[in-house]
Design a protein around this motif. Sequence first.
Motif, PDB file in Angstrom:
ATOM      1  N   GLN A 289       0.840  -1.003  -0.600  1.00 52.96           N
ATOM      2  CA  GLN A 289      -0.041  -0.499  -0.160  1.00 52.96           C
ATOM      3  C   GLN A 289       1.000   1.003  -0.185  1.00 52.96           C
ATOM      4  N   ARG A 290       2.232   1.123   0.712  1.00 55.50           N
ATOM      5  CA  ARG A 290       2.858   2.853   0.697  1.00 55.50           C
ATOM      6  C   ARG A 290       3.140   2.648  -0.180  1.00 55.50           C
ATOM      7  N   LEU A 291       3.608   1.775  -0.719  1.00 58.76           N
ATOM      8  CA  LEU A 291       4.876   1.474  -2.689  1.00 58.76           C
ATOM      9  C   LEU A 291       3.304   2.376  -3.180  1.00 58.76           C
ATOM     10  N   THR A 292       2.752   1.812  -3.189  1.00 58.64           N
ATOM     11  CA  THR A 292       0.871   2.080  -4.497  1.00 58.64           C
ATOM     12  C   THR A 292       0.933   3.650  -3.849  1.00 58.64           C
ATOM     13  N   GLU A 293       0.836   4.093  -2.982  1.00 61.38           N
ATOM     14  CA  GLU A 293       0.965   5.799  -3.413  1.00 61.38           C
ATOM     15  C   GLU A 293       1.609   6.568  -3.661  1.00 61.38           C
ATOM     16  N   ARG A 294       3.178   5.902  -3.656  1.00 59.57           N
ATOM     17  CA  ARG A 294       4.036   6.720  -3.321  1.00 59.57           C
ATOM     18  C   ARG A 294       4.782   6.225  -5.008  1.00 59.57           C
TER      19      ARG A 294
END
Lengths: 321, 321
Positions: A289-294
């Motif tokens: 999730q963090r990677l997708t947002e970034r």
Amino acid sequence: MADGPGPQLRPEAGLTFPPGCAYIGSQFVPMSEAKISVLDWGFLRSDATYDVVHVWKGRFFRLDVHIERFLNGIAKLRMELPFGPERLQAILAECVRRAELNDAYVEMILTRGTSPTFSRDPRDAINTFIAFAIPFGSVANADQMTRGVNLHVSSIPRIGPDSVDPTVKNYHWLDLVAGLYEAYDAGAENVLLVDGDGNLAEGPGFNVFAVNDDQVTTPDRGVLEGVTRRTALELLAELQVKAKTAPLSIAALKAADEVFITSTAGGVMPVGRIDGVAPSADAPGPLTQRLTERYWAKHTDPVWSVGVDELPTLDDWRRDD
Amino acid sequence: MADGPGPQLRPEAGLTFPPGCAYIGSQFVPMSEAKISVLDWGFLRSDATYDVVHVWKGRFFRLDVHIERFLNGIAKLRMELPFGPERLQAILAECVRRAELNDAYVEMILTRGTSPTFSRDPRDAINTFIAFAIPFGSVANADQMTRGVNLHVSSIPRIGPDSVDPTVKNYHWLDLVAGLYEAYDAGAENVLLVDGDGNLAEGPGFNVFAVNDDQVTTPDRGVLEGVTRRTALELLAELQVKAKTAPLSIAALKAADEVFITSTAGGVMPVGRIDGVAPSADAPGPLTQRLTERYWAKHTDPVWSVGVDELPTLDDWRRDD
């Protein structure tokens, strides 16, 4: 001229083509008219290379990296693009403009082409350039983005890197298509192939990443060096998460805390199950999730993106010539 | 309508297409108009199978064997031909009639096609059939038929049979094209690739045979099961020459008394030199000559050939439907 939004009828069969705009034979045409000769070696020998870049909210993402890889593949296949990278950028931008798309999937292709004498010698062929912009598409649909894609691991080995250089993006997909049917038969939605040593390779148009004990691994050999794979590795470094390219075993994949896949067609996408095993309870894991947002936040960063309207037009290019 | 003899201009580039006739989208068109959508998975994934049969002096050679292999490949790729083998024969014959060719190279192709939704799922695609008849072409030109083709043995392994089933005739040729360029760089005219064990596999569109001490060997695995390869093995049996399919090492090839290659595009063709070594003094060996003569003699034998005009016409087929 570009075709406007909405599908187009394919008269002879009543089928539809996506809206969009193609550049072929030095002309811009709607997708229903974008056709190549059946005698093109790009079809009869799959003797071609290509790249796909996407446009998101009116901005190309990492266009320079995609063009660099495309030009590298062309050189390795000993073909010649009939113009330079500036005109290439102008043509791609013009396809998107004429397609009137804010979010687009933009493909550039160079085929070996046809020979005036239909000689079997590839050196006699006139290389053919094609580009098109169609609506943005994703490997994972909306439902799969929520619960994760269900993958099957096939025992089919991806075509070996000694036979076909996987760093030259190519259309040799029969192994991947056979794997897809195997996955459907097993009740899964997509597939991962292995390499010659039985470690994981890649899926149809995507790379795979496994997160084990806060360490991320993606296969290091026999795979396309995906731009989204590279982007994910760079963003993981920014997030100060340890990541490496190394052999990834099926056992390590199935024991992972999280698994995700990457592609220009969809970005960073969660994996829900692998042969029935759910690494992170049928939902995107926290790192995914963090990677997708970034990843999506970077699409407005001018370091990695450029507005379609900031690129030269073909008129500009003609003046520069 | 068919186009008559003589080349046709490709307006945008001043290039020519061979004379001939294609069948595509349920219509017969000249070769210059035979085009497929750039969105066809047969192009974008090389997801297609095909076969090539030749017509010699107005007669198809072993058409039934080619059609059987084509239908087998279609089934293995889980595609569907939209009509039966009788209509297929009628379409191929009509292409040859309209092309007004006595000696023709006739290709039949089934691609995965396009999906009405441009979905990435191959099950959604509508398979596309294409056929065309163009003038007969040969792997070896007239000069090479006299002195033998000069071959280079590449260290590039042919795409492995575990990855892509070589018995499904396919367009995955980037390894063969890379081998061709390697051969040109080495001063040779054509190339043989090896298999994963370093034994010989095949060349671009042809199988290879070596004659050592009156025993003929052709590679047994990782190769297309060529119809001309099969024909050569059957004719060697008629000639009471010992022949087997078995691993063929590079050393055995270079030590051979004679070497020949086989393809629908040219039949039985002599090899002059292999990496500079001349197995039979830069001329077709005696067995190669006997086999070549017998091969062409069979083209008027009704057991293995059928006249173009003996095949049903599309009108006949329509009446039978």
